[in-house]
Design a protein around this motif. Structure first.
Motif, mmCIF file in Angstrom:
data_model
loop_
_atom_site.group_PDB
_atom_site.id
_atom_site.type_symbol
_atom_site.label_atom_id
_atom_site.label_comp_id
_atom_site.label_asym_id
_atom_site.label_seq_id
_atom_site.Cartn_x
_atom_site.Cartn_y
_atom_site.Cartn_z
ATOM 1 N N TYR A 7 -19.779 -17.195 27.099
ATOM 2 C CA TYR A 7 -19.545 -17.527 28.501
ATOM 3 C C TYR A 7 -18.350 -18.471 28.640
ATOM 4 O O TYR A 7 -18.263 -19.471 27.918
ATOM 5 N N VAL A 9 -16.408 -21.520 29.963
ATOM 6 C CA VAL A 9 -16.880 -22.782 30.533
ATOM 7 C C VAL A 9 -15.734 -23.712 30.923
ATOM 8 O O VAL A 9 -15.974 -24.776 31.493
ATOM 9 N N HIS A 193 -25.868 -22.206 30.522
ATOM 10 C CA HIS A 193 -25.591 -23.166 31.598
ATOM 11 C C HIS A 193 -26.053 -24.567 31.191
ATOM 12 O O HIS A 193 -25.345 -25.550 31.432
ATOM 13 N N TRP A 194 -27.225 -24.640 30.584
ATOM 14 C CA TRP A 194 -27.756 -25.938 30.165
ATOM 15 C C TRP A 194 -26.857 -26.566 29.094
ATOM 16 O O TRP A 194 -26.537 -27.765 29.167
ATOM 17 N N ALA A 196 -23.662 -26.014 28.510
ATOM 18 C CA ALA A 196 -22.389 -26.430 29.107
ATOM 19 C C ALA A 196 -22.554 -27.752 29.851
ATOM 20 O O ALA A 196 -21.709 -28.650 29.750
ATOM 21 N N ASP A 197 -23.643 -27.883 30.564
ATOM 22 C CA ASP A 197 -23.882 -29.084 31.360
ATOM 23 C C ASP A 197 -24.016 -30.327 30.474
ATOM 24 O O ASP A 197 -23.615 -31.429 30.881
ATOM 25 N N LEU A 201 -19.580 -29.554 31.334
ATOM 26 C CA LEU A 201 -18.880 -28.324 31.670
ATOM 27 C C LEU A 201 -19.765 -27.428 32.517
ATOM 28 O O LEU A 201 -20.954 -27.693 32.704
ATOM 29 N N THR A 202 -19.179 -26.328 33.002
ATOM 30 C CA THR A 202 -19.889 -25.394 33.863
ATOM 31 C C THR A 202 -19.493 -23.973 33.491
ATOM 32 O O THR A 202 -18.326 -23.709 33.213
ATOM 33 N N VAL A 203 -20.449 -23.074 33.461
ATOM 34 C CA VAL A 203 -20.131 -21.662 33.267
ATOM 35 C C VAL A 203 -19.340 -21.180 34.465
ATOM 36 O O VAL A 203 -19.758 -21.330 35.618
ATOM 37 N N ILE A 204 -18.175 -20.580 34.227
ATOM 38 C CA ILE A 204 -17.249 -20.244 35.321
ATOM 39 C C ILE A 204 -17.002 -18.732 35.417
ATOM 40 O O ILE A 204 -16.133 -18.302 36.195
#
Length: 209
Positions: A7, A9, A193-194, A196-197, A201-204
């Motif tokens: 993913y 990020v 998502h978890w 990355a957080d 960061l964030t899944v983009i």
């Protein structure tokens, strides 16, 4: 047998920022046995010679036509096709006709040993840094066990795809987790998502297989 899904990020036109961001994610899952590999594709002789000067231990390999060397002993094939390190590259530009783009790689190195030099040398060419043998932690609150087999981070240079087939003006950090596809949905996407957080960061975008 299982597969991974990666993913995006983080994305930026700044290669140094892309590298530092990828490293922060790597450190979240890094172990003493973690490894790093680098790969790139070069479409001109000038690019090949420049990288050979900067990173001479990397292996170059050129294209061959289908069936071009059928029945030819390996020792009689051109080094540029079999694989050659920088010092062994042909000095004659004509030797590269029909062989471009050249693939270049260095595999299974200690983390921290090649990333800076590769980032400085890649220029406008497409390539990647891949960190593997990481270990993602459990996320009990989210209901996910940790990940080791498919715990990886990839930094893509000048492209947005793992196949390096779409040129771009920026660089993308990918976070890998195990692919678990059920009824057309990736069941471990919330885990990505978890993860990355945890690194801010964030899944983009959608995952890449």
């Amino acid at each position: 047998m299982s597969n991974d899904i990666a993913y995006p990020v983080f994305r930026t036109p700044d290669p140094a920022l892309a590298l530092s961001t990828a490293r922060s994610l790597v450190e979240f899952g890094r172990r003493g046995y973690s490894r790093v590999s680098v790969y790139a594709e070069f479409h001109s002789v000038a690019e090949v010679w420049e990288v050979a000067r900067e990173l001479p231990t990397g292996w170059f390999r050129g294209r061959e036509e289908y069936g071009e060397f059928d029945g030819v002993p390996l020792k009689d094939c051109p080094p540029l096709v079999v694989g050659v390190q920088g010092p062994g590259l042909p000095a004659d530009p004509a030797a590269y006709e029909g062989r471009l783009p050249l693939e270049w790689e260095l595999l299974d190195l200690p983390v921290g040993s090649i990333e800076d030099a590769f980032t400085a040398a890649i220029g406008l060419s497409r390539g990647e840094i891949n960190w593997e043998v990481l270990c993602w932690p459990d996320a009990p609150g989210a209901g996910f066990h940790g990940e080791s087999k498919h715990a990886e981070v990839t930094l893509l240079f000048n492209t947005t795809t793992r196949d390096l087939d779409e040129p771009a003006d920026d660089h993308t950090v990918l976070l890998h987790v195990r692919s678990v596809l059920v009824d057309g949905r990736q069941r471990r996407e919330p885990y990505a998502h978890w993860l990355a957080d945890q690194s801010g960061l964030t899944v983009i975008g959608p995952g890449q297989r």
